[in-house]
Design an enzyme around this catalytic site. Structure first.
Site, short mmCIF file in Angstrom:
data_model
loop_
_atom_site.label_atom_id
_atom_site.label_comp_id
_atom_site.label_asym_id
_atom_site.label_seq_id
_atom_site.Cartn_x
_atom_site.Cartn_y
_atom_site.Cartn_z
N LEU A 210 -0.05 -2.94 9.26
CA LEU A 210 -0.69 -1.86 8.50
C LEU A 210 -1.95 -2.28 7.93
O LEU A 210 -2.56 -1.48 7.09
CB LEU A 210 0.33 -1.00 7.61
CG LEU A 210 1.51 -0.29 8.10
CD1 LEU A 210 2.62 -1.05 8.98
CD2 LEU A 210 1.97 0.69 7.11
N GLY B 197 0.89 -1.20 -0.04
CA GLY B 197 -0.01 -0.05 -0.02
C GLY B 197 0.84 1.05 0.19
O GLY B 197 2.07 1.25 -0.19
N TYR C 146 -14.41 1.67 10.67
CA TYR C 146 -13.06 2.13 10.84
C TYR C 146 -12.66 2.63 11.89
O TYR C 146 -11.60 2.10 12.58
CB TYR C 146 -12.65 3.08 9.56
CG TYR C 146 -11.32 3.59 9.40
CD1 TYR C 146 -10.44 2.57 8.96
CD2 TYR C 146 -10.68 4.73 9.76
CE1 TYR C 146 -9.04 2.69 9.03
CE2 TYR C 146 -9.32 5.19 9.69
CZ TYR C 146 -8.56 4.13 9.16
OH TYR C 146 -7.18 4.39 9.03
N LYS D 231 2.76 -13.61 19.48
CA LYS D 231 2.88 -14.41 20.86
C LYS D 231 3.58 -15.81 20.54
O LYS D 231 4.47 -16.03 21.29
CB LYS D 231 1.49 -14.45 21.17
CG LYS D 231 1.48 -15.40 22.48
CD LYS D 231 0.04 -15.72 22.94
CE LYS D 231 0.12 -16.78 24.21
NZ LYS D 231 -1.31 -17.06 24.55
N THR E 56 -11.18 -7.12 9.24
CA THR E 56 -9.63 -6.78 9.01
C THR E 56 -9.24 -6.17 10.21
O THR E 56 -7.96 -6.67 10.77
CB THR E 56 -9.26 -6.09 7.93
OG1 THR E 56 -9.74 -6.43 6.45
CG2 THR E 56 -8.09 -5.58 7.74
N LYS F 228 -10.50 0.26 14.51
CA LYS F 228 -9.28 0.50 15.09
C LYS F 228 -9.25 0.90 16.46
O LYS F 228 -8.14 0.27 17.22
CB LYS F 228 -8.56 1.97 14.39
CG LYS F 228 -8.34 1.69 13.02
CD LYS F 228 -7.14 1.03 12.71
CE LYS F 228 -6.65 0.90 11.48
NZ LYS F 228 -5.55 0.26 11.36
#
Length: 454
Positions: A211, A150, A283, A243, A230, A287
């Site tokens: 990202l 991206g 979004y 982990k 996502t 996040k």
């Protein structure tokens, strides 16, 4: 008869001679000497040919090495500093010429000049030996960058490969483009995997830059369910990988977690003002959930994590039609279209150039602070001011067209980066007027290619 008796006696004597352990013998098993017992074969093997001595010497050498090993680097460092500060015996020709200058106007004594030069040179050299730039002298790392094809991810890949690390890019090419990373295809330290982070993946790496997620309204509103999957499932999978393999994990969050802020500028301690059921919540809240997961893995599973909250970023390789204001204005001006301003144009944003952001992400990953950290440029512009800068850079005759504002569009957005300045020693270097022409050059080329295809 006597002869028979003598003969039998003689035979008995001979048998006794041949078999001293017989019952008729005067010898008893108790009177026989027992042969010495042999040692166990393993012990006997060690005692032969001084093998035990060699084993003891080996243990002694190994013990000495492990005792002295922590001390040796300090001794070597002190010796190198000492030699650096005591072996400077040559001086530049200008100073050497000054020593022999007999001109009366030359009032500086040679001894004082030598001492001052030597002390200043020692200071510089010792300082340089103690400061090693990032990536120099350190081991090469194996790093995975999700969303690495991206806009921001590809510039991060450039930075990591440039310093000598090995990079694995994971991207499903929803918004990423192969063209962004094609220049690395011949590099043996670069790998590209077409994969969606919603599905687990097994890798062996040292660091994970996460990202992967559509970041522009056009893209994340196109498939909001996929966007939040996502943010949640993708972040869970990458944290699970970190982990299992003990990797350090960096989450690229967003300034959108502050929503339409009631605090200005926004500090990391501000909890935000987000509409949880709005059009942008897939979004914004996605996040925020990703940050929650990251901190829970840190507290509950001792995963090393870092959190960056990214503010508006621009630069080459942005999607031309991604709906973000800078790319919108630049592409519209290059295509000779009116610049679209939503609302009254008085809402504010801050814009950072992509190289500044990449430097901030790397600095955060390399430091020992979890975050979150605001990474953005505190220079604040209204949408109308940004439109004027774009007109000055591309086409002064461009016009502005006003349209109704979109839902939940923040009225103000400006980062407080004092925490990043203090703890990461980071701040943006490229101003909008410096960075915008670099982006325009890239967009100009792509718009021309787009026109040629039509």
């Amino acid at each position: 008869m006597k002869q028979l008796y003598k003969q039998s006696s003689l035979n008995n004597y001979k048998r006794d001679e041949e078999n001293p352990l017989s019952s008729n013998s005067q010898y008893s098993p108790k009177t026989l000497k027992q042969p010495p017992r042999s040692l166990p074969r393993s012990l006997n093997y060690i005692l032969k040919e001084q093998r035990l001595l060699f084993v003891l010497v080996g243990i002694l050498i190994a013990s000495t090495f492990f005792i002295l090993q922590p001390i040796l680097p300090r001794i070597a460092t002190s010796e190198s500093n000492y030699s650096t500060s005591t072996t400077i015996t040559t001086f530049p020709s200008s100073i050497q010429n000054g020593f022999s200058n007999n001109d009366d106007n030359f009032h500086v004594s040679s001894s004082s000049m030598m001492n001052s030069y030597q002390s200043s040179t020692n200071f510089d050299l010792v300082g340089k030996t103690n400061r090693v730039p990032v990536g120099i002298g350190s081991k090469r790392l194996r790093i995975v960058v999700t969303g690495g094809a991206g806009f921001v991810g590809s510039h991060l890949v450039d930075k990591l490969l440039g310093r000598g690390d090995s990079v694995i890019v994971i991207d499903n090419f929803f918004t990423g483009r192969k063209e962004n990373v094609m220049h690395h295809f011949g590099n043996p330290r670069f790998e590209l995997i077409r994969h969606d982070v919603v599905e687990p993946i097994l890798l062996e790496v040292d660091q994970i830059y996460h990202l992967a997620c559509p970041a522009s309204p056009v893209h994340y509103k196109f498939n909001p369910v996929k966007t939040i999957k996502t943010n949640v499932m993708g972040t869970l999978n990458m944290l699970g990988l970190a982990k299992r393999i003990g990797a350090r994990f960096l989450l690229t969050s967003t300034s959108e977690v502050y929503g339409d802020p009631l605090e200005h500028p926004q500090k990391e301690t501000y909890w935000g003002n987000v509409n949880p059921i709005g059009e942008r919540s897939c979004y914004d809240e996605g996040k925020r959930t990703a940050e929650t997961l990251t901190m829970d893995y840190h507290r509950g599973a001792s995963v090393e994590v870092r959190i960056a909250r990214i503010f508006n970023t621009y630069g080459p390789r942005m999607c031309i039609d991604d709906g973000r204001v800078v790319s919108n204005f630049v592409s519209q001006a290059l295509r000779r279209q009116p610049l679209t301003v939503y609302g009254d144009g008085k809402q504010t944003r801050s814009f950072q150039y992509v190289s500044d952001l990449v430097n901030g992400l790397v600095a955060l990953m390399e430091h020992d602070h979890v975050g979150p950290f605001n990474l953005g440029n505190p220079g604040e512009f209204t949408m109308l001011e940004l439109a004027e800068v774009v007109k000055e850079t591309i086409d002064s005759s461009a016009t502005i067209e006003f349209k109704p504002n979109t839902a939940d569009d923040p009225h103000m957005r400006k980062p407080d980066i004092s925490k990043a300045k203090e703890l990461l020693n980071w701040e943006p270097k490229v101003s909008l007027r410096e960075g915008l022409p670099r982006m325009v050059t890239d967009f100009q080329k792509r718009v021309e290619e787009e026109g040629a295809k039509l």
